[in-house]
Design a protein around this motif. Structure first.
Motif, PDB file in Angstrom:
ATOM      1  N   GLU A  90       0.176  12.822 -26.451  1.00  0.00           N
ATOM      2  CA  GLU A  90       0.345  11.371 -26.420  1.00  0.00           C
ATOM      3  C   GLU A  90       1.773  11.001 -26.055  1.00  0.00           C
ATOM      4  O   GLU A  90       2.025  10.051 -25.329  1.00  0.00           O
ATOM      5  CB  GLU A  90      -0.040  10.752 -27.771  1.00  0.00           C
ATOM      6  N   TYR A  91       2.717  11.774 -26.596  1.00  0.00           N
ATOM      7  CA  TYR A  91       4.128  11.523 -26.283  1.00  0.00           C
ATOM      8  C   TYR A  91       4.377  11.683 -24.791  1.00  0.00           C
ATOM      9  O   TYR A  91       5.017  10.829 -24.152  1.00  0.00           O
ATOM     10  CB  TYR A  91       5.021  12.479 -27.064  1.00  0.00           C
ATOM     11  N   ARG A  92       3.840  12.761 -24.210  1.00  0.00           N
ATOM     12  CA  ARG A  92       4.049  12.994 -22.774  1.00  0.00           C
ATOM     13  C   ARG A  92       3.451  11.860 -21.939  1.00  0.00           C
ATOM     14  O   ARG A  92       4.060  11.374 -20.992  1.00  0.00           O
ATOM     15  CB  ARG A  92       3.435  14.338 -22.371  1.00  0.00           C
ATOM     16  N   LYS A  93       2.254  11.436 -22.345  1.00  0.00           N
ATOM     17  CA  LYS A  93       1.568  10.361 -21.610  1.00  0.00           C
ATOM     18  C   LYS A  93       2.388   9.058 -21.680  1.00  0.00           C
ATOM     19  O   LYS A  93       2.596   8.386 -20.672  1.00  0.00           O
ATOM     20  CB  LYS A  93       0.188  10.143 -22.235  1.00  0.00           C
ATOM     21  N   TYR A  98       6.286   5.027 -19.589  1.00  0.00           N
ATOM     22  CA  TYR A  98       7.594   4.393 -19.771  1.00  0.00           C
ATOM     23  C   TYR A  98       8.453   4.566 -18.525  1.00  0.00           C
ATOM     24  O   TYR A  98       9.075   3.620 -18.044  1.00  0.00           O
ATOM     25  CB  TYR A  98       8.307   4.983 -20.983  1.00  0.00           C
ATOM     26  N   ASP A  99       8.479   5.800 -17.988  1.00  0.00           N
ATOM     27  CA  ASP A  99       9.295   6.063 -16.794  1.00  0.00           C
ATOM     28  C   ASP A  99       8.853   5.187 -15.629  1.00  0.00           C
ATOM     29  O   ASP A  99       9.680   4.649 -14.888  1.00  0.00           O
ATOM     30  CB  ASP A  99       9.218   7.543 -16.417  1.00  0.00           C
ATOM     31  N   ASN A 100       7.529   5.049 -15.465  1.00  0.00           N
ATOM     32  CA  ASN A 100       7.008   4.196 -14.386  1.00  0.00           C
ATOM     33  C   ASN A 100       7.460   2.748 -14.564  1.00  0.00           C
ATOM     34  O   ASN A 100       7.925   2.113 -13.620  1.00  0.00           O
ATOM     35  CB  ASN A 100       5.484   4.258 -14.354  1.00  0.00           C
ATOM     36  N   LEU A 101       7.329   2.261 -15.789  1.00  0.00           N
ATOM     37  CA  LEU A 101       7.735   0.879 -16.058  1.00  0.00           C
ATOM     38  C   LEU A 101       9.227   0.692 -15.841  1.00  0.00           C
ATOM     39  O   LEU A 101       9.671  -0.318 -15.294  1.00  0.00           O
ATOM     40  CB  LEU A 101       7.370   0.498 -17.494  1.00  0.00           C
ATOM     41  N   PHE A 230      16.854  -5.335 -23.732  1.00  0.00           N
ATOM     42  CA  PHE A 230      15.889  -4.392 -24.269  1.00  0.00           C
ATOM     43  C   PHE A 230      15.736  -3.181 -23.367  1.00  0.00           C
ATOM     44  O   PHE A 230      15.606  -2.058 -23.810  1.00  0.00           O
ATOM     45  CB  PHE A 230      14.547  -5.100 -24.433  1.00  0.00           C
ATOM     46  N   TRP A 231      15.760  -3.426 -22.102  1.00  0.00           N
ATOM     47  CA  TRP A 231      15.546  -2.328 -21.158  1.00  0.00           C
ATOM     48  C   TRP A 231      16.810  -1.570 -20.818  1.00  0.00           C
ATOM     49  O   TRP A 231      16.758  -0.427 -20.418  1.00  0.00           O
ATOM     50  CB  TRP A 231      14.930  -2.866 -19.866  1.00  0.00           C
TER      51      TRP A 231
END
Length: 232
Positions: A90-93, A98-101, A230-231
Motif C-alpha cells: 500500500e505504501y508503494r502504491k 503521490y509522485d504523479n500528483l 502544503f506541497w
DNA sequence: ACCGAATGCTCAGTTACGTCA
DNA sequence: GCTGACGTAACTGAGCATTCG
C-alpha cells in the motif's frame, strides 16, 4: 512416499523440539524450523482461511505432528507477516500516486507562473498606453481643442472606466456608431482603431471572461499560498 | 439479572535461534 | 571459523469476548 517422509521428518523435529525445547527460564533451547511439507500444508490452509477454528487447528496439528499451540503461533506470525507485506504494498502504491500528483502540481505551477508573467506584461502595456492617452489629452488642450485623436479616445475611455461598470463600457463602443461615434471614427482612423484592436479588446475581454480585475487575480494567486505551502 | 474470576483468543512488540553470504 | 543481517518460531503482555458459578 516422499511426502510421508517429509511429514515424518517434521514430526521428529517437532518431537525433539518438545523434548528439549524448555529448560531454564522457559527459554527455547533447541528451536527447529518446520519442514517444507509442514510449511506447504500450513500455507495452503492459510490461503483459504487466515484464522483457524479450534477444531481445525487440532486436526491440522495432528496431521502435521505439531502441537496445537505451534499451529496457532504459526498462524499468528503468518498473519503478522501478511499484514506487514500488505502495508508495504500500500505504501508503494501511495508513493507512486503521490509522485504523479507532485509532478502534475509542478507543471501546473510552472504554467501558472508563465501565465502570471504574461498577465503582468499585458497590464504593463495597458498602463503605459493609458499614460500615453493622458499626455495626448494634455497636448490637445494646448493646441486649441482640435486635439489628438488617440489622446481623446483614451482619456474618455479611461474616465468612463473609472466611473462605470464593465457592461456599460461594452455599450459605449456599440453606441459610438451614432453621431458621437462618427466624430470619433474620424478621429480614431489614424491610431485609435489599432489601439482598440491590439490592446483594449484583450483587456476588456480578459475582464469579461473572468469577471475580475486582472490585478486582483495576481494578488490572490500570489498570496493564497496555504495549499501551495502544503506541497512545497 | 448482575458480578467477577477463569479461560481462550488476537494482536503488537520482543526475544532468541538457525541460516546464509 | 567468525560475524552481521535476515527470517522465523516462540514468548509476553494487554485487550476483548465468552463461560460459569
Amino acid at each position: 512416499m516422499e511426502e510421508k517422509e517429509n511429514i515424518h521428518q517434521g514430526v521428529e523435529a517437532s518431537m525433539s523440539f518438545l523434548e528439549t525445547s524448555r529448560k531454564k527460564n522457559n527459554k527455547v533451547e533447541n528451536k527447529r524450523r518446520f519442514s517444507d511439507e509442514q510449511i506447504r500444508s500450513l500455507e495452503c490452509i492459510f490461503e483459504s482461511e487466515s484464522k483457524l477454528e479450534p477444531r481445525k487447528k487440532m486436526q491440522l496439528a495432528r496431521d502435521l505432528g505439531l502441537q496445537p499451540r505451534q499451529v496457532a503461533i504459526w498462524f499468528q506470525n503468518r498473519r503478522a507477516r501478511w499484514k506487514s507485506k500488505r502495508i508495504e504494498q500500500e505504501y508503494r502504491k501511495l508513493k507512486v500516486e503521490y509522485d504523479n500528483l507532485a509532478s502534475m502540481f509542478q507543471s501546473l505551477k510552472e504554467e501558472k507562473e508563465s501565465l502570471q508573467s504574461e498577465v503582468q506584461k499585458l497590464s504593463y502595456m495597458v498602463e503605459t498606453s493609458h499614460d500615453g492617452g493622458r499626455e495626448a489629452k494634455e497636448n490637445s488642450t494646448e493646441d486649441g481643442g482640435s486635439g489628438n485623436a488617440y489622446g481623446n479616445c483614451m482619456a474618455e475611455t479611461k474616465e468612463r472606466f473609472s466611473n462605470e461598470g464593465l457592461e456599460d463600457r461594452m455599450v459605449i463602443y456599440s453606441d459610438d456608431q451614432n453621431e458621437r461615434g462618427l466624430t470619433r471614427t474620424e478621429k480614431v482612423d489614424d491610431r485609435g482603431n489599432e489601439l482598440l484592436r491590439n490592446e483594449e479588446i484583450p483587456l476588456t475581454a480578459l475582464e469579461k471572461w473572468y469577471n475580475v480585475d486582472p490585478s486582483v487575480i495576481l494578488d490572490q494567486t500570489c498570496s493564497s499560498s496555504q495549499w501551495l505551502d502544503f506541497w512545497t
